[in-house]
Scaffold this motif. Structure first.
Motif, PDB file in Angstrom:
ATOM      1  N   ASP A  80     -73.272  58.626  78.485  1.00 34.66           N
ATOM      2  CA  ASP A  80     -72.884  60.027  78.513  1.00 34.66           C
ATOM      3  C   ASP A  80     -72.053  60.429  77.332  1.00 34.66           C
ATOM      4  N   MET A  81     -72.252  59.753  76.066  1.00 36.56           N
ATOM      5  CA  MET A  81     -71.339  60.326  75.024  1.00 36.56           C
ATOM      6  C   MET A  81     -72.331  60.823  73.924  1.00 36.56           C
ATOM      7  N   ALA A  82     -71.927  61.662  73.098  1.00 42.64           N
ATOM      8  CA  ALA A  82     -72.717  61.884  71.992  1.00 42.64           C
ATOM      9  C   ALA A  82     -71.795  62.246  70.520  1.00 42.64           C
ATOM     10  N   MET A  83     -72.415  61.536  69.575  1.00 44.50           N
ATOM     11  CA  MET A  83     -71.767  61.453  68.418  1.00 44.50           C
ATOM     12  C   MET A  83     -72.311  62.227  67.249  1.00 44.50           C
ATOM     13  N   VAL A  84     -71.479  62.807  66.399  1.00 45.32           N
ATOM     14  CA  VAL A  84     -71.816  63.510  65.382  1.00 45.32           C
ATOM     15  C   VAL A  84     -71.297  62.801  64.154  1.00 45.32           C
ATOM     16  N   PHE A  85     -72.302  62.263  63.321  1.00 46.53           N
ATOM     17  CA  PHE A  85     -72.129  61.188  62.414  1.00 46.53           C
ATOM     18  C   PHE A  85     -71.495  61.884  61.037  1.00 46.53           C
ATOM     19  N   GLN A  86     -70.800  61.584  60.190  1.00 44.31           N
ATOM     20  CA  GLN A  86     -70.302  62.033  58.953  1.00 44.31           C
ATOM     21  C   GLN A  86     -71.436  62.202  58.172  1.00 44.31           C
ATOM     22  N   SER A  87     -72.517  61.588  58.336  1.00 47.42           N
ATOM     23  CA  SER A  87     -73.720  61.734  57.403  1.00 47.42           C
ATOM     24  C   SER A  87     -74.809  62.275  58.095  1.00 47.42           C
ATOM     25  N   TYR A  88     -74.473  63.111  59.198  1.00 50.69           N
ATOM     26  CA  TYR A  88     -75.383  64.115  59.742  1.00 50.69           C
ATOM     27  C   TYR A  88     -76.308  63.231  60.562  1.00 50.69           C
ATOM     28  N   ALA A  89     -77.113  62.122  60.034  1.00 52.05           N
ATOM     29  CA  ALA A  89     -78.047  61.249  60.728  1.00 52.05           C
ATOM     30  C   ALA A  89     -79.309  62.146  61.265  1.00 52.05           C
ATOM     31  N   LEU A  90     -79.710  63.233  60.578  1.00 54.13           N
ATOM     32  CA  LEU A  90     -80.521  64.059  60.891  1.00 54.13           C
ATOM     33  C   LEU A  90     -82.220  63.645  60.625  1.00 54.13           C
ATOM     34  N   VAL A 135     -84.921  70.686  57.768  1.00 56.67           N
ATOM     35  CA  VAL A 135     -83.448  70.278  57.772  1.00 56.67           C
ATOM     36  C   VAL A 135     -83.191  70.005  56.081  1.00 56.67           C
ATOM     37  N   THR A 136     -84.081  69.468  55.633  1.00 59.14           N
ATOM     38  CA  THR A 136     -83.884  69.256  53.933  1.00 59.14           C
ATOM     39  C   THR A 136     -83.825  70.413  53.228  1.00 59.14           C
ATOM     40  N   GLU A 137     -83.759  71.606  53.744  1.00 64.43           N
ATOM     41  CA  GLU A 137     -83.637  72.812  52.845  1.00 64.43           C
ATOM     42  C   GLU A 137     -82.172  73.631  53.182  1.00 64.43           C
ATOM     43  N   LEU A 138     -81.420  72.715  54.037  1.00 69.20           N
ATOM     44  CA  LEU A 138     -80.125  73.474  54.561  1.00 69.20           C
ATOM     45  C   LEU A 138     -79.029  72.788  53.731  1.00 69.20           C
ATOM     46  N   SER A 139     -77.929  73.826  53.633  1.00 65.17           N
ATOM     47  CA  SER A 139     -76.477  73.175  52.858  1.00 65.17           C
ATOM     48  C   SER A 139     -76.163  72.012  53.708  1.00 65.17           C
ATOM     49  N   GLY A 140     -75.044  71.479  53.353  1.00 63.53           N
ATOM     50  CA  GLY A 140     -74.410  70.392  53.841  1.00 63.53           C
ATOM     51  C   GLY A 140     -73.655  71.000  55.216  1.00 63.53           C
ATOM     52  N   GLY A 141     -72.935  72.172  55.073  1.00 65.49           N
ATOM     53  CA  GLY A 141     -72.546  72.863  56.159  1.00 65.49           C
ATOM     54  C   GLY A 141     -73.199  73.148  57.359  1.00 65.49           C
ATOM     55  N   GLN A 142     -74.672  73.736  56.795  1.00 58.62           N
ATOM     56  CA  GLN A 142     -75.682  73.908  57.909  1.00 58.62           C
ATOM     57  C   GLN A 142     -76.319  72.535  58.780  1.00 58.62           C
ATOM     58  N   ARG A 143     -76.290  71.645  57.740  1.00 62.93           N
ATOM     59  CA  ARG A 143     -76.729  70.434  58.482  1.00 62.93           C
ATOM     60  C   ARG A 143     -75.763  69.929  59.288  1.00 62.93           C
ATOM     61  N   GLN A 144     -74.444  69.902  58.959  1.00 63.31           N
ATOM     62  CA  GLN A 144     -73.170  69.569  59.909  1.00 63.31           C
ATOM     63  C   GLN A 144     -73.534  70.344  61.133  1.00 63.31           C
ATOM     64  N   ARG A 145     -73.643  71.637  61.154  1.00 61.46           N
ATOM     65  CA  ARG A 145     -73.928  72.338  62.300  1.00 61.46           C
ATOM     66  C   ARG A 145     -75.007  71.919  63.137  1.00 61.46           C
ATOM     67  N   VAL A 146     -76.126  71.696  62.337  1.00 59.70           N
ATOM     68  CA  VAL A 146     -77.412  71.269  63.216  1.00 59.70           C
ATOM     69  C   VAL A 146     -77.158  69.907  63.935  1.00 59.70           C
ATOM     70  N   ALA A 147     -76.420  68.865  63.325  1.00 56.42           N
ATOM     71  CA  ALA A 147     -75.920  67.652  64.006  1.00 56.42           C
ATOM     72  C   ALA A 147     -74.926  67.977  65.017  1.00 56.42           C
ATOM     73  N   LEU A 148     -74.092  68.835  65.110  1.00 58.36           N
ATOM     74  CA  LEU A 148     -73.175  69.386  66.206  1.00 58.36           C
ATOM     75  C   LEU A 148     -73.978  69.903  67.260  1.00 58.36           C
ATOM     76  N   GLY A 149     -74.856  70.649  66.833  1.00 51.86           N
ATOM     77  CA  GLY A 149     -75.978  71.250  67.967  1.00 51.86           C
ATOM     78  C   GLY A 149     -76.751  70.256  68.822  1.00 51.86           C
ATOM     79  N   ARG A 150     -76.987  69.221  67.879  1.00 53.98           N
ATOM     80  CA  ARG A 150     -77.922  68.078  68.424  1.00 53.98           C
ATOM     81  C   ARG A 150     -77.080  67.340  69.438  1.00 53.98           C
ATOM     82  N   ALA A 151     -75.702  67.199  69.161  1.00 54.34           N
ATOM     83  CA  ALA A 151     -75.080  66.445  70.110  1.00 54.34           C
ATOM     84  C   ALA A 151     -74.519  67.323  71.356  1.00 54.34           C
ATOM     85  N   LEU A 152     -74.254  68.562  71.184  1.00 51.63           N
ATOM     86  CA  LEU A 152     -73.881  69.608  72.130  1.00 51.63           C
ATOM     87  C   LEU A 152     -75.052  69.887  73.175  1.00 51.63           C
TER      88      LEU A 152
END
Length: 173
Positions: A80-90, A135-152
């Protein structure tokens, strides 16, 4: 769980990569509702600790308890944890919405519920209109937000973030 019992308790945690011991007897006690930041130089074990808490790196010794239940040998999906990796892992073969909804799909939520939750997260994270974008067409910040959204999206009890702001510009931070 009593109010004095920690939400997360780590005792004598040891982690090794081969013969190289990275974490050497870590003890932590984290109360419910806490926001904890791990600070230290590069290579000191911060990411290893987060990966171990979340179940992606096995322990060599010690215990990890959440609400008094030892989870040290549980797989990531049972913690019952979620992790947002520094490398996004998308997943590069999926679009934004598919990445964000993947955990919900694994939990067999109805498609309408997945779409509703992903839509809300896209709005919350400032990614309205990006759901169908690769996701390959996103900026680094956008990818980070997608990774956060996946975790949330899976509404975890515990959210672990590995350098969550490193790829966001000052305005987004």
């Amino acid at each position: 769980m009593s109010s004095s019992e920690p939400h997360i308790a780590v005792h004598g945690l040891r982690v090794a990569y081969g013969t190289h011991e990275v974490l050497k007897g870590i003890d932590l006690s984290i109360p419910r509702g806490s926001f904890v930041a791990l600070l230290g130089p590069s290579g000191c074990g911060k990411t290893t600790l987060l990966r171990t808490l979340s179940g992606f790196t096995p322990t060599s010794a010690g215990s990890i308890s959440v609400n008094g239940r030892d989870i040290a040998h549980e797989p990531p999906e049972r913690r019952d944890m979620a992790m947002v990796f520094q490398s996004y892992a998308l997943w590069s073969h999926m679009n934004v919405a598919q990445n964000m909804g993947y955990g919900l799909k694994l939990r067999k939520l109805p498609r309408a519920d997945i779409q509703r939750r992903v839509s809300g997260l896209l709005d919350m994270l400032g990614l309205q209109g990006f759901g169908e974008r690769p996701v390959t067409e996103l900026s680094g910040g956008q990818r980070q937000r997608v990774a956060l959204g996946r975790a949330l999206a899976v509404e975890p009890q515990i959210l672990l973030l590995d350098e969550p702001l490193s790829n966001l510009d000052a305005r987004i931070r």
